[in-house]
Design a protein around this motif. Structure first.
Motif, PDB file in Angstrom:
ATOM      1  N   THR A 136       0.836  -1.192   0.000  1.00 11.63           N
ATOM      2  CA  THR A 136       0.000   0.000   0.000  1.00 11.63           C
ATOM      3  C   THR A 136       0.873   1.245   0.000  1.00 11.63           C
ATOM      4  O   THR A 136       1.972   1.258   0.538  1.00 11.63           O
ATOM      5  CB  THR A 136      -0.923   0.027   1.236  1.00 11.63           C
ATOM      6  OG1 THR A 136      -1.683   1.228   1.208  1.00 11.63           O
ATOM      7  CG2 THR A 136      -0.140  -0.018   2.526  1.00 11.63           C
TER       8      THR A 136
ATOM      9  N   ARG B 134      -0.224   4.042   1.306  1.00 11.35           N
ATOM     10  CA  ARG B 134      -0.708   4.912   2.369  1.00 11.35           C
ATOM     11  C   ARG B 134       0.294   4.924   3.511  1.00 11.35           C
ATOM     12  O   ARG B 134       0.754   3.880   3.961  1.00 11.35           O
ATOM     13  CB  ARG B 134      -2.076   4.441   2.856  1.00 11.35           C
ATOM     14  CG  ARG B 134      -3.145   4.512   1.756  1.00 11.35           C
ATOM     15  CD  ARG B 134      -4.501   4.107   2.307  1.00 11.35           C
ATOM     16  NE  ARG B 134      -5.468   4.069   1.206  1.00 11.35           N
ATOM     17  CZ  ARG B 134      -6.269   3.035   0.966  1.00 11.35           C
ATOM     18  NH1 ARG B 134      -6.214   1.967   1.731  1.00 11.35           N
ATOM     19  NH2 ARG B 134      -7.111   3.059  -0.031  1.00 11.35           N
TER      20      ARG B 134
ATOM     21  N   ASN C 146      -5.336   5.261   7.680  1.00  5.50           N
ATOM     22  CA  ASN C 146      -4.771   4.966   6.369  1.00  5.50           C
ATOM     23  C   ASN C 146      -4.553   3.477   6.146  1.00  5.50           C
ATOM     24  O   ASN C 146      -4.677   2.969   5.023  1.00  5.50           O
ATOM     25  CB  ASN C 146      -3.393   5.641   6.225  1.00  5.50           C
ATOM     26  CG  ASN C 146      -3.453   7.147   6.111  1.00  5.50           C
ATOM     27  OD1 ASN C 146      -4.528   7.726   5.955  1.00  5.50           O
ATOM     28  ND2 ASN C 146      -2.308   7.787   6.199  1.00  5.50           N
TER      29      ASN C 146
ATOM     30  N   GLU D 154      -8.403  -5.439   1.169  1.00  5.74           N
ATOM     31  CA  GLU D 154      -8.068  -4.339   0.273  1.00  5.74           C
ATOM     32  C   GLU D 154      -6.810  -4.697  -0.516  1.00  5.74           C
ATOM     33  O   GLU D 154      -5.964  -5.461  -0.055  1.00  5.74           O
ATOM     34  CB  GLU D 154      -7.782  -3.060   1.074  1.00  5.74           C
ATOM     35  CG  GLU D 154      -8.997  -2.469   1.750  1.00  5.74           C
ATOM     36  CD  GLU D 154      -8.677  -1.154   2.428  1.00  5.74           C
ATOM     37  OE1 GLU D 154      -9.561  -0.294   2.454  1.00  5.74           O
ATOM     38  OE2 GLU D 154      -7.550  -0.998   2.933  1.00  5.74           O
TER      39      GLU D 154
ATOM     40  N   GLY E 219     -12.103   0.354  -1.323  1.00  3.59           N
ATOM     41  CA  GLY E 219     -11.548   0.037  -0.027  1.00  3.59           C
ATOM     42  C   GLY E 219     -12.584  -0.565   0.909  1.00  3.59           C
ATOM     43  O   GLY E 219     -13.758  -0.733   0.568  1.00  3.59           O
TER      44      GLY E 219
ATOM     45  N   ARG F  68     -14.847   3.319   5.660  1.00  8.00           N
ATOM     46  CA  ARG F  68     -14.273   4.663   5.668  1.00  8.00           C
ATOM     47  C   ARG F  68     -14.484   5.201   7.060  1.00  8.00           C
ATOM     48  O   ARG F  68     -15.601   5.225   7.568  1.00  8.00           O
ATOM     49  CB  ARG F  68     -14.942   5.569   4.630  1.00  8.00           C
ATOM     50  CG  ARG F  68     -14.304   5.487   3.263  1.00  8.00           C
ATOM     51  CD  ARG F  68     -15.066   6.266   2.232  1.00  8.00           C
ATOM     52  NE  ARG F  68     -15.257   7.656   2.563  1.00  8.00           N
ATOM     53  CZ  ARG F  68     -16.038   8.477   1.862  1.00  8.00           C
ATOM     54  NH1 ARG F  68     -16.697   8.032   0.819  1.00  8.00           N
ATOM     55  NH2 ARG F  68     -16.175   9.738   2.209  1.00  8.00           N
TER      56      ARG F  68
ATOM     57  N   ASP G 224     -10.352   9.751   6.370  1.00  6.48           N
ATOM     58  CA  ASP G 224     -10.042   8.606   5.527  1.00  6.48           C
ATOM     59  C   ASP G 224      -9.705   9.013   4.097  1.00  6.48           C
ATOM     60  O   ASP G 224     -10.499   9.683   3.431  1.00  6.48           O
ATOM     61  CB  ASP G 224     -11.221   7.628   5.518  1.00  6.48           C
ATOM     62  CG  ASP G 224     -10.774   6.201   5.291  1.00  6.48           C
ATOM     63  OD1 ASP G 224     -10.019   5.970   4.333  1.00  6.48           O
ATOM     64  OD2 ASP G 224     -11.152   5.322   6.084  1.00  6.48           O
TER      65      ASP G 224
ATOM     66  N   ARG H 294      -9.781   7.194   1.601  1.00  6.95           N
ATOM     67  CA  ARG H 294     -10.588   6.421   0.665  1.00  6.95           C
ATOM     68  C   ARG H 294     -11.745   7.243   0.108  1.00  6.95           C
ATOM     69  O   ARG H 294     -12.417   6.796  -0.828  1.00  6.95           O
ATOM     70  CB  ARG H 294     -11.116   5.160   1.360  1.00  6.95           C
ATOM     71  CG  ARG H 294     -10.006   4.176   1.766  1.00  6.95           C
ATOM     72  CD  ARG H 294     -10.494   3.181   2.812  1.00  6.95           C
ATOM     73  NE  ARG H 294      -9.461   2.256   3.239  1.00  6.95           N
ATOM     74  CZ  ARG H 294      -8.520   2.521   4.156  1.00  6.95           C
ATOM     75  NH1 ARG H 294      -8.486   3.719   4.731  1.00  6.95           N
ATOM     76  NH2 ARG H 294      -7.622   1.620   4.484  1.00  6.95           N
TER      77      ARG H 294
END
Length: 563
Positions: free
Chosen positions: A18, A20, A491, A507, A533, A536, A553, A555
């Motif tokens: 990821t 994030r 995240n 995810e 995702g 949230r 979030d 997302r």
């Protein structure tokens, strides 16, 4: 062999890293914080706090603002739950969940052969329960509000009347829903129909502004009586719905005692039934106490395997034992008994997964869409509010009340339309959540507040249908066990198991390569979340120096605001 190879490639794809940042710190403020699903709603809430309003005042203003700028989940035609903690430590919970109309029947979504009629509980007028949002906000204001009611509703009136620019995500969602808006509305909602919406386009909602003005000026009566109620019932009659004027007049929000539990250094405060979220969350956190998750590390094989196995057992209990406590004797104390919870992990093995078919709901000792939206608020005095509100699916039943400009929920799908039959989120339900007139449908919403050493520590909640509970669970562990900042905890990649179907929803990037492959070898079936995702969330963390960190979030269009 070929199928196993294809599946292995899928697992490796899910395992991709990821981007994030787990160490990211969110907005930090000295006095107050509001985190919602939309920047304009966050700004409205923060402005109320600047003007001297308290956390409940801000929550009311945010609720109505979200009904305008975030129409796929923000609402006045739906319902929700509020958990609050006052600065002095007193706690409360407000249930403004929708109710089944008086004309609802147990088998209303079945055909003559007893089979479920596809989409009947999901789309169109018959899918709607009696809305609770306006009644809930009125009762919250009567008990805890400090600013005049009309000042809290006015920002939403202005947003609806003057219009606001669409974000790219909101424009895309309106485009995707266009055909359903045409199909399920006898009077086409011209104000929202357009060949193609683009980011930056202005959306004006004059009918909704007029409805909000009636609510601003008349409070509860502006929605449950008079022109708004008449428009809603006329819409029901046009489309074959069953909500009546008597249903609207009879609706009441309910104050409930929050569920609380001391878990290691933290006191967790969450929502009781008819939400399943509080019980499920406390069960998950109680199970986690017995395992060294901090030493195992974030989303390692051991941590993820334990959490998945705990989720299977908790969702099995949810399917059997949870429903509206006014209609079913939910064994809350028994389900939260520590010895019972820990007994649910008998047979758990660190070496292999447990087939969901071998897991049944427990027998506790006698004494029970993914499109919601969540907002978290802390005011300068230290009062905290955690609110989750919903229409159920994205844009609810897809039905706009003609002349009133607001969407109706499709919460009737949250009942067990047929025992053992999965709802739109794949959740299995039973007798406890069967349809009955006036009954509140079961929910996964999990608005939650944490204390540490007797002081406010965290405000958290999420959207995401059946994944709400596991989203909140993972974020809490990300902070308390793994030391992430609030923004990093939000995240972080997520995964989900709900007993049935027997697979781990992940995810893209939610699990690393080693964790994904080793879980696969243990027998876990891992499938990717196609888009958007899992969940949230909106969170606030009180830092050691007393400042507030918001976690919005990435997302969605979520934003934190404060001062």
């Amino acid at each position: 062999m070929r199928k196993r190879l294809i599946y292995l490639l899928i697992v490796i794809g899910i395992a991709g890293c990821t981007d994030r940042d787990l160490d990211e710190r969110g907005l930090v403020t000295d006095q107050a914080m509001v985190v919602t699903a939309h920047p304009l709603a966050s700004a409205v809430g923060a402005d109320i706090l600047r003007r001297g309003g308290n956390a409940v005042d801000a929550a009311i203003a945010v609720q109505f603002a979200l009904a305008v700028v975030y129409p796929d989940a923000g609402n006045i035609g739906g319902g929700g739950f509020m958990v609050l903690r006052q600065q002095d430590g007193t706690v409360d919970a407000l249930d403004y969940r929708e109710r089944a109309p008086a004309a609802a029947t147990r088998n209303m979504y079945l055909n003559e052969e007893g089979e479920v009629v596809e989409n009947l509980s999901l789309k169109g007028h018959l899918a709607a329960g009696v809305p609770g949002t306006v009644a809930g906000m009125v009762q919250a204001h009567e008990k805890y509000g400090s600013m005049p009611w009309h000042e809290l509703v006015q920002p939403a009136v202005v947003l609806a009347a003057k219009g606001f620019p669409l974000t790219e995500k909101e424009a895309q969602k309106l485009n995707e829903q266009r055909l359903d808006f045409i199909r399920y509305n006898p009077v086409r909602p011209g104000f929202i129909l357009r060949d193609h919406w683009r980011a930056g386009d202005t959306l004006r909602l004059q009918d909704l502004a007029n409805t909000l003005e009636r609510i601003r000026d008349r409070g509860r009566a502006g929605f449950y009586e008079g022109p708004t109620a008449e428009l809603l019932v006329a819409e029901m009659q046009r489309g074959g719905g069953i909500i009546s004027m008597a249903d609207l007049a009879a609706y009441e929000a309910v104050w409930r005692e929050p569920l609380t539990a001391q878990l290691e250094d933290y006191r967790v405060i969450s929502m009781p039934p008819p939400s399943s979220g509080g019980i499920a969350l406390l069960q998950l956190l109680t199970i986690s106490e017995d395992y060294p998750l901090d030493a195992w590390g974030w989303n390692t094989v051991a941590s993820a395997h334990l959490m998945i196995e705990a989720e299977k057992r908790v969702y099995a209990d949810r399917a059997k034992h949870l429903g509206d406590p006014a209609y079913y004797d939910v064994p809350v104390e028994a389900l939260l008994d520590r010895s019972y919870i820990k007994s649910r992990m008998e047979g758990f093995s660190l070496e292999e997964e447990t087939d969901s078919d071998l897991i049944s709901a427990g027998v506790p000792a006698p004494a029970e869409s993914p499109h919601t939206t969540h907002y978290s608020i802390v005011d300068p005095a230290g009062n905290a509010v955690s609110v989750t509100t919903t229409l159920n699916s994205s844009f609810g039943s897809k039905v706009f009340v003609a002349g009133a400009g607001f969407l109706l929920n499709n919460e009737m799908d949250d009942f067990s339309v047929k025992p053992g039959y999965p709802n739109s989120y794949g959740l299995i339900g039973g007798e406890a959540n069967a349809i009955a007139p006036g009954k509140r449908m079961l929910s996964s919403m999990t608005p939650t507040i944490l204390e540490k050493d007797g002081q406010l520590y965290m405000v958290i909640g999420a959207m995401g249908g059946s994944t709400i509970i596991t989203t909140v669970y993972q974020i809490i562990l990300n902070v308390t066990e793994h030391g992430f900042p609030m923004q990093g905890a939000v995240n972080a990649g997520r995964f989900h198991h709900q007993w049935k179907p027997d697979w781990v929803l992940s995810e893209w990037g939610g699990l690393g390569p080693r964790t994904s492959l080793e879980l696969w070898w243990k027998g876990h079936k891992i499938v990717p979340k196609p888009s958007g995702g899992i969940g949230r969330a909106a969170g606030i963390l009180v830092l050691p120096d007393g400042r507030l960190e918001g976690g919005a979030d990435p997302r969605g269009d979520d934003a934190a605001a404060g001062f």
